[in-house]
Design an enzyme around this catalytic site. Structure first.
Site, PDB file in Angstrom:
ATOM      1  N   SER A 314      -9.987 -78.011   0.049  1.00  0.00           N
ATOM      2  CA  SER A 314     -10.466 -77.059   1.042  1.00  0.00           C
ATOM      3  C   SER A 314     -11.578 -76.242   0.416  1.00  0.00           C
ATOM      4  O   SER A 314     -11.513 -75.892  -0.762  1.00  0.00           O
ATOM      5  CB  SER A 314      -9.316 -76.149   1.460  1.00  0.00           C
ATOM      6  OG  SER A 314      -9.826 -74.956   2.015  1.00  0.00           O
ATOM      7  N   LYS A 320      -5.244 -76.159  -1.851  1.00  0.00           N
ATOM      8  CA  LYS A 320      -4.946 -77.212  -0.884  1.00  0.00           C
ATOM      9  C   LYS A 320      -5.383 -78.599  -1.313  1.00  0.00           C
ATOM     10  O   LYS A 320      -6.350 -78.788  -2.031  1.00  0.00           O
ATOM     11  CB  LYS A 320      -5.572 -76.875   0.476  1.00  0.00           C
ATOM     12  CG  LYS A 320      -4.936 -75.616   1.018  1.00  0.00           C
ATOM     13  CD  LYS A 320      -4.998 -75.458   2.480  1.00  0.00           C
ATOM     14  CE  LYS A 320      -4.493 -76.606   3.282  1.00  0.00           C
ATOM     15  NZ  LYS A 320      -4.987 -76.461   4.655  1.00  0.00           N
ATOM     16  N   GLU A 327      -4.489 -88.249   8.377  1.00  0.00           N
ATOM     17  CA  GLU A 327      -4.729 -87.592   9.669  1.00  0.00           C
ATOM     18  C   GLU A 327      -5.690 -88.405  10.521  1.00  0.00           C
ATOM     19  O   GLU A 327      -5.530 -88.532  11.735  1.00  0.00           O
ATOM     20  CB  GLU A 327      -5.304 -86.190   9.439  1.00  0.00           C
ATOM     21  CG  GLU A 327      -4.326 -85.246   8.752  1.00  0.00           C
ATOM     22  CD  GLU A 327      -5.027 -83.973   8.290  1.00  0.00           C
ATOM     23  OE1 GLU A 327      -5.197 -83.061   9.116  1.00  0.00           O
ATOM     24  OE2 GLU A 327      -5.420 -83.888   7.109  1.00  0.00           O
TER      25      GLU A 327
END
Ligand code: ARG
Length: 495
Positions: A314, A320, A327
């Protein structure tokens, strides 16, 4: 011979359109430029040229150039048959075949100019053929039409796509079976309603997907077998009066036989719909696995980790590690299912035989095929990359009283209780454990006997997660020995 798709990126980057830009995108086609004369391939009775908007809505070369290899293969088969049947003379036939080979080289070398004024791949190739060999080029279109031509080309493309999908899914199954063998005895919680239900093994979980993908491959094989009839020679819609040999062209293109009805041959696209159905179901399976990877890699589950290879960071939150590939596999299902619904809607209510609506068949198929092949490849990479936290999984496997069913089964087996009563006793014991904030295995025998006085020490054997999975030896069950045997079987069945 079978049409082979050549790497399309090469021609897509290097070939030019007549506007001098790299091969036409949808955008470049709709900039109006008023054409001066009618289409030289079919414009005999047309005095003027089309409006720029007519050309813009009609043109398909921007996407159907992907059919060039299939189109040339179909023309070679057709021309050879015309010569053999003495419908055109050998000299004309040889010129045509030489010209077609040159055109294939030009396209693959990136020096072919795709012309929007020539509408589609069929007219672009024929137009170039007439530049190369002159009037004899016009003999190639004897006893055929673009209607049977495009149906043939597209079937060849979809056939290759089905074969490619089968091979890619096989690779994914291999990756899943490898993980299943490595984790045949690794316990994890099995879920229903996403609530911890009963312990299972990680290997068992992976083999579930191997089964789903095996059925997807079966559907692809079925679709291929149904598709493999050759429309070429159906001509525009009614067949032809020339003495063609449809068996010869069918065989030359690797089809099992010619199609039986000329109207059906040019009018249906159910082979494309079947491909999209297979793709949609496969993508739906992949989306579920994608979702599970997302869950497993979350800090809350913490079952597994993906490496740097399949995650992104991120830009603002340094802690992260995002499972973007998983996804996106989950998300690409949307466009693949959309492609199926889109083409079903195009085909719905079309009167026989061909209508130009059917030109809208290609983009959804190309797009879905590309999205799916990327998804399968990314999933194969991720499966190999997944690293499981076995200690965390073992702990999670026991959370939520997941061996309660084992306890109820023991009450039936050891004490002869009816299952319903055993279920009730177990429910009371779960409640007691919750009151004491402990697991079922941490209850004392004395505690247990307050609920059912016949319970003995032996009960503790069935309360561990390991013994729970070991006991599930019914065919298709999660016992590690079963999983090992099923992994071996899966290799034999699928790889
Ligand atoms: N580009 C057309 C398609 O993809 C080829 C067939 C055209 N046929 C016709 N009669 N205009 O469907």
């Amino acid at each position: 011979m079978t049409a082979k798709s050549k790497p399309q990126s090469k021609q897509a980057t290097a070939n030019q359109t007549d506007t001098g830009t790299p091969s036409p995108s949808r955008e470049s086609q709709i900039s109006p430029n008023t054409p001066k004369s009618s289409n030289k391939m079919w414009g005999g009775r047309f005095a003027g040229g089309p409006d720029a908007l007519m050309e813009a809505i009609n043109v398909s070369i921007g996407f159907d150039q992907r059919l060039y290899a299939q189109d040339i293969a179909g023309s070679i088969a057709h021309c050879t048959m015309l010569v053999d049947q003495k419908i055109i003379d050998r000299e004309a036939g040889e010129q045509i075949l030489d010209g077609l080979a040159r055109i294939r080289d030009e396209i693959e070398d990136g020096v072919f100019t795709f012309r929007t004024a020539l509408e589609d791949i069929h007219l672009n190739i024929e137009g170039r053929l007439s530049e190369l060999i002159g009037d004899n080029a016009g003999r190639l279109h004897t006893a055929r039409s673009r209607n049977d031509q495009v149906a043939t080309d597209f079937k060849l493309w979809v056939r290759d796509a089905l074969d490619g999908l089968d091979a890619a899914l096989r690779d994914l199954q291999a990756a899943l079976i490898d993980q299943a063998e490595a984790h045949a005895a690794t316990v994890m919680p099995g879920f229903t309603h996403l609530q911890a239900a009963q312990p299972v093994t990680v290997g068992h979980h992976f083999l579930a997907y191997v089964e789903m993908l095996g059925r997807d491959r079966g559907r692809a094989r079925d679709a291929r077998a149904r598709l493999n009839e050759c429309p070429l020679g159906s001509a525009a819609l009614a067949g032809t009066s020339f003495p063609i040999d449809r068996g010869q062209t069918a065989k030359a293109l690797g089809f099992d036989r010619p199609t039986s009805n000329s109207l059906d041959s040019v009018a249906d696209r159910d082979f494309a719909l079947e491909f999209l159905s297979v793709a949609a179901i496969t993508a739906t399976h992949l989306s579920r696995l994608g979702e599970e990877i997302v869950l497993w890699c979350s800090a809350q589950f913490a079952f597994a980790k993906l490496s740097d290879a399949f995650t992104t960071g991120s830009s603002i939150m340094p802690q992260k590690r995002n499972p973007d590939a998983a996804e996106l596999v989950r998300a690409k299902t949307g466009r693949i299912v959309g492609a199926l619904v889109g083409l079903l809607t195009v085909m719905k209510g079309l009167p026989l035989a061909y209508s130009k609506d059917m030109q809208e068949d290609k983009e959804p198929v190309f797009d879905a095929a590309e999205a799916l092949s990327l998804s399968v490849a990314a999933m194969t990479g991720m499966i190999g990359d997944l690293n499981f936290d076995e200690a965390r999984l073992a702990q999670a496997a026991g959370d939520g009283h997941t061996t309660a069913t084992d306890l109820a089964d023991w009450l039936v087996r050891a004490l002869g209780l009816p299952f319903r009563q055993a279920h009730h006793v177990t429910g009371t014991l779960v409640q007691l454990a919750d009151q004491k904030s402990c697991t079922l295995a941490e209850l004392s025998l004395a505690d247990m006997r307050t609920v059912e006085e016949k319970i003995t020490d032996a009960v503790f054997d069935v309360l561990t997660v390991e013994n729970s999975v070991k006991s599930r030896t019914s065919y298709g069950g999660t016992a590690p020995d079963n999983v090992r045997a099923q992994a071996v079987r899966a290799r034999e069945r699928f790889l």
